[in-house]
Design an enzyme around this catalytic site. Structure first.
Site, PDB file in Angstrom:
ATOM      1  N   ARG A 161     -25.444 -28.281  56.658  1.00  0.00           N
ATOM      2  CA  ARG A 161     -26.739 -27.747  56.238  1.00  0.00           C
ATOM      3  C   ARG A 161     -27.843 -28.645  56.776  1.00  0.00           C
ATOM      4  NH1 ARG A 161     -24.533 -23.561  55.326  1.00  0.00           N
ATOM      5  NH2 ARG A 161     -24.416 -22.434  53.351  1.00  0.00           N
ATOM      6  N   HIS A 206     -27.713 -21.499  63.486  1.00  0.00           N
ATOM      7  CA  HIS A 206     -26.829 -21.267  62.334  1.00  0.00           C
ATOM      8  C   HIS A 206     -25.801 -20.166  62.645  1.00  0.00           C
ATOM      9  CE1 HIS A 206     -26.581 -21.745  57.716  1.00  0.00           C
ATOM     10  NE2 HIS A 206     -25.425 -21.337  58.196  1.00  0.00           N
TER      11      HIS A 206
HETATM   12  P1  NDP Z   1     -15.277 -27.224  50.627  1.00  0.00           P
HETATM   13  O1  NDP Z   1     -15.895 -27.104  49.295  1.00  0.00           O
HETATM   14  O2  NDP Z   1     -13.970 -26.551  50.888  1.00  0.00           O
HETATM   15  O3  NDP Z   1     -15.052 -28.775  50.977  1.00  0.00           O
HETATM   16  C1  NDP Z   1     -15.976 -29.752  50.688  1.00  0.00           C
HETATM   17  C2  NDP Z   1     -15.450 -31.104  51.157  1.00  0.00           C
HETATM   18  O4  NDP Z   1     -16.529 -32.046  51.104  1.00  0.00           O
HETATM   19  C3  NDP Z   1     -14.328 -31.660  50.300  1.00  0.00           C
HETATM   20  O5  NDP Z   1     -13.422 -32.368  51.097  1.00  0.00           O
HETATM   21  C4  NDP Z   1     -15.066 -32.625  49.382  1.00  0.00           C
HETATM   22  O6  NDP Z   1     -14.291 -33.712  48.923  1.00  0.00           O
HETATM   23  C5  NDP Z   1     -16.119 -33.161  50.328  1.00  0.00           C
HETATM   24  N1  NDP Z   1     -17.248 -33.732  49.604  1.00  0.00           N
HETATM   25  C6  NDP Z   1     -18.108 -33.106  48.768  1.00  0.00           C
HETATM   26  N2  NDP Z   1     -19.028 -33.974  48.284  1.00  0.00           N
HETATM   27  C7  NDP Z   1     -18.738 -35.171  48.838  1.00  0.00           C
HETATM   28  C8  NDP Z   1     -19.309 -36.451  48.744  1.00  0.00           C
HETATM   29  N3  NDP Z   1     -20.364 -36.689  47.962  1.00  0.00           N
HETATM   30  N4  NDP Z   1     -18.754 -37.458  49.443  1.00  0.00           N
HETATM   31  C9  NDP Z   1     -17.666 -37.230  50.212  1.00  0.00           C
HETATM   32  N5  NDP Z   1     -17.064 -36.035  50.347  1.00  0.00           N
HETATM   33  C10 NDP Z   1     -17.591 -35.009  49.675  1.00  0.00           C
HETATM   34  O7  NDP Z   1     -16.359 -26.749  51.676  1.00  0.00           O
HETATM   35  P2  NDP Z   1     -16.128 -25.941  53.040  1.00  0.00           P
HETATM   36  O8  NDP Z   1     -15.272 -26.738  53.928  1.00  0.00           O
HETATM   37  O9  NDP Z   1     -15.743 -24.542  52.767  1.00  0.00           O
HETATM   38  O10 NDP Z   1     -17.635 -25.871  53.602  1.00  0.00           O
HETATM   39  C11 NDP Z   1     -18.387 -27.032  53.867  1.00  0.00           C
HETATM   40  C12 NDP Z   1     -19.830 -26.654  54.145  1.00  0.00           C
HETATM   41  O11 NDP Z   1     -19.981 -26.101  55.438  1.00  0.00           O
HETATM   42  C13 NDP Z   1     -20.439 -25.561  53.251  1.00  0.00           C
HETATM   43  O12 NDP Z   1     -20.783 -26.076  51.973  1.00  0.00           O
HETATM   44  C14 NDP Z   1     -21.638 -25.126  54.047  1.00  0.00           C
HETATM   45  O13 NDP Z   1     -22.739 -25.921  53.719  1.00  0.00           O
HETATM   46  C15 NDP Z   1     -21.237 -25.421  55.493  1.00  0.00           C
HETATM   47  N6  NDP Z   1     -21.102 -24.196  56.276  1.00  0.00           N
HETATM   48  C16 NDP Z   1     -21.836 -24.059  57.430  1.00  0.00           C
HETATM   49  C17 NDP Z   1     -21.700 -22.944  58.212  1.00  0.00           C
HETATM   50  C18 NDP Z   1     -22.450 -22.798  59.492  1.00  0.00           C
HETATM   51  O14 NDP Z   1     -22.427 -21.728  60.095  1.00  0.00           O
HETATM   52  N7  NDP Z   1     -23.097 -23.817  59.993  1.00  0.00           N
HETATM   53  C19 NDP Z   1     -20.776 -21.853  57.866  1.00  0.00           C
HETATM   54  C20 NDP Z   1     -20.050 -22.104  56.648  1.00  0.00           C
HETATM   55  C21 NDP Z   1     -20.222 -23.231  55.885  1.00  0.00           C
HETATM   56  P3  NDP Z   1     -13.281 -33.543  47.676  1.00  0.00           P
HETATM   57  O15 NDP Z   1     -12.271 -32.516  48.075  1.00  0.00           O
HETATM   58  O16 NDP Z   1     -12.684 -34.891  47.539  1.00  0.00           O
HETATM   59  O17 NDP Z   1     -14.100 -33.078  46.514  1.00  0.00           O
HETATM   60  C1  OXD Z   2     -21.991 -20.219  55.027  1.00  0.00           C
HETATM   61  C2  OXD Z   2     -22.881 -20.178  56.178  1.00  0.00           C
HETATM   62  O1  OXD Z   2     -22.200 -21.016  54.105  1.00  0.00           O
HETATM   63  O2  OXD Z   2     -22.820 -19.215  56.956  1.00  0.00           O
HETATM   64  O3  OXD Z   2     -21.016 -19.440  55.022  1.00  0.00           O
HETATM   65  O4  OXD Z   2     -23.655 -21.104  56.361  1.00  0.00           O
END
Ligand code: NDP
Ligand code: OXD
Length: 309
Positions: free
Chosen positions: A224, A272
């Site tokens: 993000r 994006h």
């Molecule tokens: P998940 O919820 O599956 O995974 C989140 C990961 O981040 C987990 O490993 C979690 O650790 C870790 N995490 C969260 N907070 C912290 C922290 N403070 N310090 C360290 N590690 C942390 O998310 P997704 O993989 O599904 O998606 C990730 C992000 O990608 C979305 O939230 C979105 O913002 C972004 N996104 C962007 C897109 C784009 O087109 N650019 C498309 C889709 C998503 P733990 O498991 O230990 O809690």
């Molecule tokens: C999502 C994105 O969060 O597209 O799926 O950014």
């Protein structure tokens, strides 16, 4: 009557209405603005929230996010008992993994350098490294971080991962928490941000983090725009602390046409598009979750509202 309401892209609404009505006939699938009696609506599908609509949905139980991230939904608008479910689907994970591989390979093989030289009419080969000689670090080891690693590891990169709690991911050496963050960061030639945007992670791609990275390393932010402190990135690139940045996300989106990122020679910006919710595949994740819900089973991707992901 129990109803589910779709908001946003009307074309997606028509397709999902057809499929969900067939696969989960117990539910009445409605598309905004045809919401019927709002008291029937227990389930809502949305990318962002409209407060006026939420106020009318007095029996809402579950919000299904169109996206993998949920930070774009202002959850303070939802009563505390409403469950929130993020989108987990193969369209998003596969497109994200492809994008990460594209950006990582472009940086690994010095594509930005050669493109710049080409424009100047310069023919100047650089030393070529093996992928095994590059260390790539993935911040965030959730659905998308793991999908990225599954694509990067077979390409031969040395892959590291970092998350809040210790993870075990095939193809990557994993680090966890603040205590192991420096050991992770200091080794990476390329750092990829795939963290959710929360109060803890907002602004964490900043001057302090860049100073802890290897000098001349590059950044890929596909999470993000709110993770990044924009002026700190420009300073780190201009000072040579970082070499390049691939950014798929920004704040705000879209960036104004005169934003300095567009013209910065070390920044590569896409609008994006890294991970894209595919309407043809995401509907099957929704159907599976609706079946779980009607069977009283836990939902896939339910968000911990207090934690923000
Ligand atoms: P998940 O919820 O599956 O995974 C989140 C990961 O981040 C987990 O490993 C979690 O650790 C870790 N995490 C969260 N907070 C912290 C922290 N403070 N310090 C360290 N590690 C942390 O998310 P997704 O993989 O599904 O998606 C990730 C992000 O990608 C979305 O939230 C979105 O913002 C972004 N996104 C962007 C897109 C784009 O087109 N650019 C498309 C889709 C998503 P733990 O498991 O230990 O809690
Ligand atoms: C999502 C994105 O969060 O597209 O799926 O950014």
């Amino acid at each position: 009557m129990t109803a589910i309401l779709h908001t946003g892209d009307p074309e997606r609404g028509v397709l999902w209405q057809e499929i969900v009505s067939r696969e989960v006939p117990e539910l009445d699938f409605r598309c905004e603005p045809e919401i019927g009696d709002p008291a029937d609506i227990r389930y809502l599908i949305a990318w962002t929230l409209d407060p006026a609509l939420i106020a009318r949905l007095t029996n809402l139980e579950v919000l299904f996010s169109i996206g993998a991230g949920v930070d774009q939904l202002d959850l303070s608008q939802l009563p505390p008992h409403v469950r929130v479910v993020r989108m987990i689907e193969t369209g998003i994970t596969n497109t994200m993994a492809d994008y990460v591989a594209m950006a990582t390979l472009a940086l690994h093989r010095d594509l930005p350098f050669y493109l710049a030289n080409q424009r100047e009419g310069v023919w100047k080969p650089q030393d070529v490294l093996l992928s095994s000689e590059r260390t790539v670090g993935v911040m965030g080891l959730g659905q998308l971080g793991r999908a990225a690693i599954a694509k990067l590891a077979p390409l031969g990169f040395r892959v590291l991962g970092w998350s809040r709690s210790k993870a075990d991911v095939e193809g990557a050496a994993c680090f966890a928490g603040e205590n192991e963050f420096d050991a992770f960061l200091a080794q990476c030639d390329i750092v990829i941000c795939l963290l959710p945007l929360t109060d803890e992670t907002r602004g964490m791609l900043n001057r302090d983090l860049f100073a802890r990275m290897k000098q001349g390393a590059s950044l890929i932010n596909v999470a993000r725009g709110g993770h990044l402190v924009q002026d700190d990135l420009v300073a780190a690139l201009d000072e040579g602390q970082l070499r390049y940045a691939f950014l798929d996300v920004a704040k705000p989106e879209p960036l104004a046409p005169d934003h300095p990122f567009y013209a910065h020679p070390a920044i590569f910006l896409t609008p994006h598009v890294a991970g894209v919710t595919r309407k043809d595949t995401a509907v099957h994740s929704l159907v599976a979750n609706l079946r779980r819900e009607l069977a009283g089973e836990p939902l896939d991707g339910e968000v911990d509202r207090a934690r923000g992901y």
